[in-house]
Design a protein around this motif. Structure first.
Motif, PDB file in Angstrom:
ATOM      1  N   LYS A  67       0.816  -1.260   0.130  1.00  0.00           N
ATOM      2  CA  LYS A  67      -0.079   0.025  -0.073  1.00  0.00           C
ATOM      3  C   LYS A  67       0.890   1.094  -0.165  1.00  0.00           C
ATOM      4  CE  LYS A  67      -4.014  -1.757   1.476  1.00  0.00           C
ATOM      5  NZ  LYS A  67      -4.718  -2.676   2.482  1.00  0.00           N
ATOM      6  N   LYS A  68       2.055   1.300   0.506  1.00  0.00           N
ATOM      7  CA  LYS A  68       2.911   2.173   0.488  1.00  0.00           C
ATOM      8  C   LYS A  68       4.247   1.837   0.354  1.00  0.00           C
ATOM      9  CE  LYS A  68       0.717   4.722   4.604  1.00  0.00           C
ATOM     10  NZ  LYS A  68       1.004   5.290   5.820  1.00  0.00           N
ATOM     11  N   THR A  69       5.192   2.358  -0.209  1.00  0.00           N
ATOM     12  CA  THR A  69       6.740   1.956  -0.521  1.00  0.00           C
ATOM     13  C   THR A  69       7.083   1.864   0.952  1.00  0.00           C
ATOM     14  OG1 THR A  69       7.594   4.284  -0.134  1.00  0.00           O
ATOM     15  CG2 THR A  69       7.046   3.681  -2.407  1.00  0.00           C
ATOM     16  N   VAL A  70       8.255   1.077   1.096  1.00  0.00           N
ATOM     17  CA  VAL A  70       9.045   0.839   2.573  1.00  0.00           C
ATOM     18  C   VAL A  70       9.301   2.134   3.109  1.00  0.00           C
ATOM     19  CG1 VAL A  70      10.745  -0.348   3.474  1.00  0.00           C
ATOM     20  CG2 VAL A  70       9.506  -1.441   1.753  1.00  0.00           C
ATOM     21  N   SER A  71       9.850   3.031   2.399  1.00  0.00           N
ATOM     22  CA  SER A  71      10.453   4.343   3.353  1.00  0.00           C
ATOM     23  C   SER A  71       9.358   5.177   3.549  1.00  0.00           C
ATOM     24  CB  SER A  71      11.262   5.042   2.049  1.00  0.00           C
ATOM     25  OG  SER A  71      10.664   5.507   0.923  1.00  0.00           O
ATOM     26  N   GLN A  72       8.109   5.289   2.562  1.00  0.00           N
ATOM     27  CA  GLN A  72       6.769   5.803   3.071  1.00  0.00           C
ATOM     28  C   GLN A  72       6.479   5.438   4.195  1.00  0.00           C
ATOM     29  OE1 GLN A  72       4.193   6.073  -0.255  1.00  0.00           O
ATOM     30  NE2 GLN A  72       2.908   7.771   0.989  1.00  0.00           N
ATOM     31  N   ALA A  73       6.234   3.926   4.502  1.00  0.00           N
ATOM     32  CA  ALA A  73       5.376   3.226   5.485  1.00  0.00           C
ATOM     33  C   ALA A  73       6.142   3.646   6.825  1.00  0.00           C
ATOM     34  CB  ALA A  73       5.340   2.045   5.034  1.00  0.00           C
ATOM     35  N   LEU A  74       7.691   3.379   6.681  1.00  0.00           N
ATOM     36  CA  LEU A  74       8.303   3.592   7.802  1.00  0.00           C
ATOM     37  C   LEU A  74       8.306   4.956   8.363  1.00  0.00           C
ATOM     38  CD1 LEU A  74      11.298   0.992   7.083  1.00  0.00           C
ATOM     39  CD2 LEU A  74       9.384   0.455   8.528  1.00  0.00           C
ATOM     40  N   ASN A  75       8.703   5.893   7.406  1.00  0.00           N
ATOM     41  CA  ASN A  75       8.533   7.430   7.651  1.00  0.00           C
ATOM     42  C   ASN A  75       7.281   7.760   8.345  1.00  0.00           C
ATOM     43  OD1 ASN A  75      11.076   8.012   6.903  1.00  0.00           O
ATOM     44  ND2 ASN A  75      10.457   8.618   4.546  1.00  0.00           N
ATOM     45  N   ASP A  76       5.759   7.163   7.665  1.00  0.00           N
ATOM     46  CA  ASP A  76       4.632   7.520   8.416  1.00  0.00           C
ATOM     47  C   ASP A  76       4.534   6.845   9.672  1.00  0.00           C
ATOM     48  OD1 ASP A  76       4.089   9.105   5.948  1.00  0.00           O
ATOM     49  OD2 ASP A  76       2.464   7.527   5.274  1.00  0.00           O
ATOM     50  N   GLY A  77       5.258   5.697   9.876  1.00  0.00           N
ATOM     51  CA  GLY A  77       5.100   5.477  11.259  1.00  0.00           C
ATOM     52  C   GLY A  77       6.002   5.992  12.334  1.00  0.00           C
ATOM     53  N   VAL A  78       7.042   6.429  11.739  1.00  0.00           N
ATOM     54  CA  VAL A  78       7.856   7.130  12.874  1.00  0.00           C
ATOM     55  C   VAL A  78       7.326   8.425  13.270  1.00  0.00           C
ATOM     56  CG1 VAL A  78      10.152   8.377  12.965  1.00  0.00           C
ATOM     57  CG2 VAL A  78      10.132   6.002  12.169  1.00  0.00           C
ATOM     58  N   LYS A  79       6.571   9.042  12.051  1.00  0.00           N
ATOM     59  CA  LYS A  79       5.833  10.305  12.490  1.00  0.00           C
ATOM     60  C   LYS A  79       4.916  10.263  13.326  1.00  0.00           C
ATOM     61  CE  LYS A  79       4.150  13.293   9.329  1.00  0.00           C
ATOM     62  NZ  LYS A  79       4.042  13.744   7.929  1.00  0.00           N
ATOM     63  N   GLU A  80       4.010   9.174  13.127  1.00  0.00           N
ATOM     64  CA  GLU A  80       2.998   8.793  14.324  1.00  0.00           C
ATOM     65  C   GLU A  80       3.353   8.484  15.441  1.00  0.00           C
ATOM     66  OE1 GLU A  80       0.000   5.615  12.990  1.00  0.00           O
ATOM     67  OE2 GLU A  80      -0.292   5.514  15.042  1.00  0.00           O
ATOM     68  N   SER A  81       4.246   7.877  15.574  1.00  0.00           N
ATOM     69  CA  SER A  81       5.097   7.040  16.914  1.00  0.00           C
ATOM     70  C   SER A  81       5.547   8.588  17.871  1.00  0.00           C
ATOM     71  CB  SER A  81       6.146   6.316  16.389  1.00  0.00           C
ATOM     72  OG  SER A  81       6.944   5.925  17.474  1.00  0.00           O
ATOM     73  N   ASN A  82       6.412   9.221  17.082  1.00  0.00           N
ATOM     74  CA  ASN A  82       6.934  10.308  17.660  1.00  0.00           C
ATOM     75  C   ASN A  82       6.101  11.291  17.944  1.00  0.00           C
ATOM     76  OD1 ASN A  82       9.434   9.513  17.747  1.00  0.00           O
ATOM     77  ND2 ASN A  82       9.910  10.372  15.845  1.00  0.00           N
ATOM     78  N   LYS A  83       4.592  11.584  17.590  1.00  0.00           N
ATOM     79  CA  LYS A  83       3.695  12.243  17.982  1.00  0.00           C
ATOM     80  C   LYS A  83       3.333  11.718  19.249  1.00  0.00           C
ATOM     81  CE  LYS A  83       1.532  13.974  13.789  1.00  0.00           C
ATOM     82  NZ  LYS A  83       0.394  13.789  13.086  1.00  0.00           N
ATOM     83  N   GLN A  84       2.967  10.487  19.490  1.00  0.00           N
ATOM     84  CA  GLN A  84       2.569   9.842  20.463  1.00  0.00           C
ATOM     85  C   GLN A  84       3.535   9.980  21.764  1.00  0.00           C
ATOM     86  OE1 GLN A  84      -0.368   7.201  20.371  1.00  0.00           O
ATOM     87  NE2 GLN A  84      -0.396   6.800  18.155  1.00  0.00           N
ATOM     88  N   ILE A  85       4.748   9.772  21.442  1.00  0.00           N
ATOM     89  CA  ILE A  85       5.787   9.844  22.292  1.00  0.00           C
ATOM     90  C   ILE A  85       5.835  11.053  23.060  1.00  0.00           C
ATOM     91  CG2 ILE A  85       8.214   9.591  22.679  1.00  0.00           C
ATOM     92  CD1 ILE A  85       8.500   7.298  20.585  1.00  0.00           C
ATOM     93  N   GLU A  86       5.682  12.079  22.200  1.00  0.00           N
ATOM     94  CA  GLU A  86       5.841  13.525  22.756  1.00  0.00           C
ATOM     95  C   GLU A  86       4.747  13.620  23.725  1.00  0.00           C
ATOM     96  OE1 GLU A  86       5.718  16.347  19.363  1.00  0.00           O
ATOM     97  OE2 GLU A  86       4.795  17.662  20.820  1.00  0.00           O
ATOM     98  N   GLN A  87       3.503  13.153  23.550  1.00  0.00           N
ATOM     99  CA  GLN A  87       2.409  13.230  24.514  1.00  0.00           C
ATOM    100  C   GLN A  87       2.859  12.430  25.611  1.00  0.00           C
ATOM    101  OE1 GLN A  87      -1.132  12.317  22.608  1.00  0.00           O
ATOM    102  NE2 GLN A  87      -1.006  14.368  21.379  1.00  0.00           N
ATOM    103  N   ALA A  88       3.135  11.319  25.292  1.00  0.00           N
ATOM    104  CA  ALA A  88       3.489  10.069  26.651  1.00  0.00           C
ATOM    105  C   ALA A  88       4.678  10.884  27.452  1.00  0.00           C
ATOM    106  CB  ALA A  88       3.906   8.941  25.982  1.00  0.00           C
TER     107      ALA A  88
END
Lengths: 315, 442
Positions: B416-437
């Motif tokens: 559904k996504k290229t590998v770099s797009q998928a991992l970049n999106d994942g990191v972006k989402e993860s870091n948003k959540q870490i920032e809140q945590a």
């Protein structure tokens, strides 16, 4: 009794002593329930509200007041909560919109078929009712296997009967709803069917006899006698089914685990994830209240509908 | 290993082991008699084994009585904060690898000082390094491992033979895996990958099982570590989109989309069934499927996850359970802590660990892995690399990192996504959540 009552009638103000005693008694009767109600309903709601307004963690002695931060997150573009809360709320709403009509129509259809004195009627009633006694985990695993992308019975049947290529049900957005909706209908239609069967038993046979004397077709009998007379039970089934559908959790959790890309994640699953996987209790509490408020508005609208229907019946 | 006979053999071996390692018991707890409460989540077939061990400890330690309570893990995670906050935590609690750093960072668990470990006779260096370090946080130890599972690669010896491969030499490197997988892949008309007319949509047998749930994502986790990548950086922010990570995951995705040696859109259930039916040569998954293949009398082997990601190091994902001492009120009896440490030391000793492996757990230390009991067991195929099993721990927000990572793997694997797009999106989402945590930990 008569002696004390007699002067009370004549005087303008009743005697003060019996007046004070009487109001206490009903409250004492209410007390056991009230204690439980405050302990298990009012207090948790109040405490939940407190959690949602603070940065709260049981282990952290400092519980900073943050006001509406966690509620504002839901409306601040770019936060995970704004992205996923509304997405999963829409998923849940979509499920309700699709599954409720199916559960109404399928239940009515089955009830109409099984109301007639056909052979094996009791057996079939039992067959359609039985899935409802399964737990959600059994139902979920069953439908997950049925619709598996590679080894599912549905794909196997497609290949054998139509030599069609397998469809990746579980990993295609949109299609992933099919096993969840079909499974839920299979699982819960029996209960609604039973309600309809009971209601059908109350429709006077004389109405059909009169209609058939007037030359009504079976369709006309259904359209102008059965369906209008079933309206109250239809409304009841609609309200209870819609509320149950909004509580979607186990089916999508077990069949697709909310995937692919959260496209079938229910709002309750997301709130659970935020609370217990991410340990963001305050954020989860705030989302719980937001969802609760939306459900309240929805329920109020339905109560309005019901009240109108009752009035209509009386008038 | 679950057959009654093998259990008996293991238990006998364990007893012999216990006798031979007897002197280690000498320096036990010698204070006044104390009672300990012990909370754990081994509620399945592993429960009687744990109960047997506890009985053995109680019988041999008259001045310490351990009362165990087993309840589902999830219940413990929900109750532990309240128990600690109210000062009523059990004396010893077993916590799993994905939860432990979160509880440590929130102050629910107390550190085990080097002096305490030494005094109790717990020698960190005897355990597999990364396994013991699972319960470390900011250079302090918080737990002692007693149970461990790992991601492995099962291989079908019969099918490998049929494909012209040596069934006793499972692939260890990227190239070997690709070559072997290509050899195993044949479509329904008998054509091999690469030949003209090869139809990747109608495979008869294929090389390797990849699939889209969290277990499937652990293959990508291993690949990233093998290539020198990390899940989080030194600031504990998500970092699974480094060039090393992208190239490692790309190799796995290419196996599906470019090489056609793995089925697209597959599920764990489907691949498990395919491996059981002899349709696929290599099935990477949890070692907990061992029982299933053994009871099917399959001709299979187990090997450590090959280096699919790169050549930096061996790595596979693993899960583990650790004995921890929750934080107690200041009025807590110091003797209890000493006795608890003694119990932890005893339960993690080689003899007890060997007994525990009858539940399907892997050894926690080399001394146990070398035991003769395992010589002919298929699982011993991974024992030479048990010190390369890495858990998801060390940062308090495992949930915030792993959920987006699993989603990223799903998107990349499904194409559904290229590998770099998928991992970049994942990191972006993860870091948003870490920032809140992160705000919860200040």
């Amino acid at each position: 009794m008569t002696i004390t009552q007699a002067p009370a009638r004549t005087t303008t103000a009743p005697a003060p002593t019996p007046r004070r005693r009487v109001p206490l008694e009903p409250y004492l009767y209410l007390l056991p329930h009230a204690v439980l109600f405050f302990l298990f309903t009012v207090y948790p709601i109040g405490y939940g509200l407190y959690i949602s307004l603070h940065r709260w963690d049981l282990l952290n002695p400092v519980k900073t007041f943050v006001g509406s931060e966690f509620y504002r997150n839901l409306f601040t573009p770019g936060t995970p909560q704004a992205d996923f809360f509304w997405k999963t709320l829409w998923n849940t709403t979509f499920f309700t919109i699709v599954s409720v009509p199916l559960l109404l129509i399928a239940a009515l259809g089955l009830a109409l078929l099984l109301h007639r004195p056909i052979f094996g009627r009791t057996f079939f009633r039992a067959v359609f009712f039985m899935p409802g006694i399964l737990t959600v985990s059994v139902m979920g695993i069953l439908w997950r296997w049925m619709f598996d992308n590679q080894i599912g019975l549905v794909n196997a049947a497609r290949m054998v009967l139509a030599s069609a290529p397998p469809i990746p049900w579980l990993s295609t957005e949109g299609l992933a709803w099919v096993p969840i909706v079909v499974g839920t209908v299979w699982w819960t239609v029996g209960f609604n069917m039973t309600l309809y069967l009971a209601a059908l038993g109350n429709v006077p046979v004389s109405l059909y006899e009169a209609a058939s004397l007037d030359g009504a077709t079976p369709w006309q009998s259904l359209r102008f006698i059965t369906i209008p007379l079933l309206a109250p039970v239809t409304l009841f089934v609609f309200v209870t089914t819609a509320l149950a559908s909004f509580q979607l959790f186990g089916q999508s959790l077990l069949i697709t685990n909310g995937g692919p890309s959260r496209s079938t994640q229910s709002v309750i699953q997301y709130i659970t994830e935020e609370g217990f996987t991410n340990a963001q209790y305050s954020s989860a509490a705030a989302m719980g209240f937001a969802f609760g408020l939306i459900m309240l508005i929805f329920t109020a609208a339905q109560f309005g509908l019901m009240a109108r229907d009752v009035k209509g019946d009386e008038g | 290993m679950s057959t009654p006979l093998s259990r008996l053999v293991l238990l006998t071996a364990a007893v012999t082991f216990a006798v031979s390692s007897g002197p280690a018991n000498a320096q036990g707890y010698t204070g006044p008699k104390v009672n300990l409460t012990f909370l754990h989540g081994f509620t399945g077939p592993d429960r009687p084994v744990m109960e047997g061990l506890i009985k053995k400890y109680n019988d041999s330690h008259p001045n310490v009585q351990v009362r165990a309570q087993a309840q589902p893990w999830g219940t413990t995670w929900q109750q532990l904060p309240a128990l600690v906050a109210s000062g009523k935590a059990p004396d010893v609690v077993v916590i799993n690898e994905d939860q432990i750093t979160g509880f440590v960072a929130r102050g629910a668990v107390s550190p085990l000082t080097p002096a305490e470990l030494k005094g109790a006779g717990i020698d960190k260096s005897k355990f597999f390094g990364p396994l013991f370090a699972t319960a470390d946080y900011k250079d302090q130890a918080y737990g002692v491992p007693i149970s461990s599972v790992a991601y492995v690669m099962f291989y079908n010896k019969d099918l490998m033979k049929k494909a012209g491969l040596d069934p006793n030499k499972p692939p260890r490197t990227r190239d070997e895996l690709l070559k072997a997988s290509l050899a195993c892949t044949v479509d329904k008309s008998g054509k091999k990958a690469g030949q003209t007319g090869f139809d990747p949509k109608n495979l008869d047998t294929w090389g390797i099982s990849l699939y889209n749930n969290w277990v499937g994502a652990r293959a990508a986790y291993a690949a990233i570590l093998q290539n020198g990548g990390q899940m989080v950086n030194k600031d504990q922010n998500a970092a699974f989109n480094s060039p090393q990570a992208i190239s490692a995951v790309q190799f796995l995705v290419d196996l599906v989309q470019k090489q056609h040696v793995a089925r697209p859109n597959s599920t764990e259930e489907a691949e498990l069934a395919a491996f059981s039916q002899g349709k696929v040569c290599f099935f990477p998954s949890g070692q907990w499927y061992l029982d299933r293949f053994e009871s099917q009398k399959m001709n299979f082997g187990v090997t450590f996850m090959p280096r699919v990601g790169g050549t930096v190091k061996d790595a596979a994902w693993g899960g583990s359970s650790h004995l921890t001492l929750p934080k107690q009120p200041s009025s807590y009896d110091a003797n209890k802590r000493k006795a608890a440490l003694d119990f932890m030391a005893w339960l993690s000793q080689p003899a007890q660990n060997l007994t525990w492996t009858s539940t399907g757990s892997l050894p926690t230390q080399a001394a146990v892995a070398k035991n003769a009991t395992f010589e002919k067991a298929p699982i011993s195929g991974i024992f030479d690399r048990l010190d390369s099993v890495y858990a998801t721990s060390g940062y308090p927000w495992v949930g915030q990192v792993m959920a987006p990572f699993d989603q990223a793997w799903e998107a990349a694997y499904l194409g559904k996504k290229t590998v770099s797009q998928a991992l970049n999106d994942g990191v972006k989402e993860s870091n948003k959540q870490i920032e809140q945590a992160r705000k919860n930990f200040q």
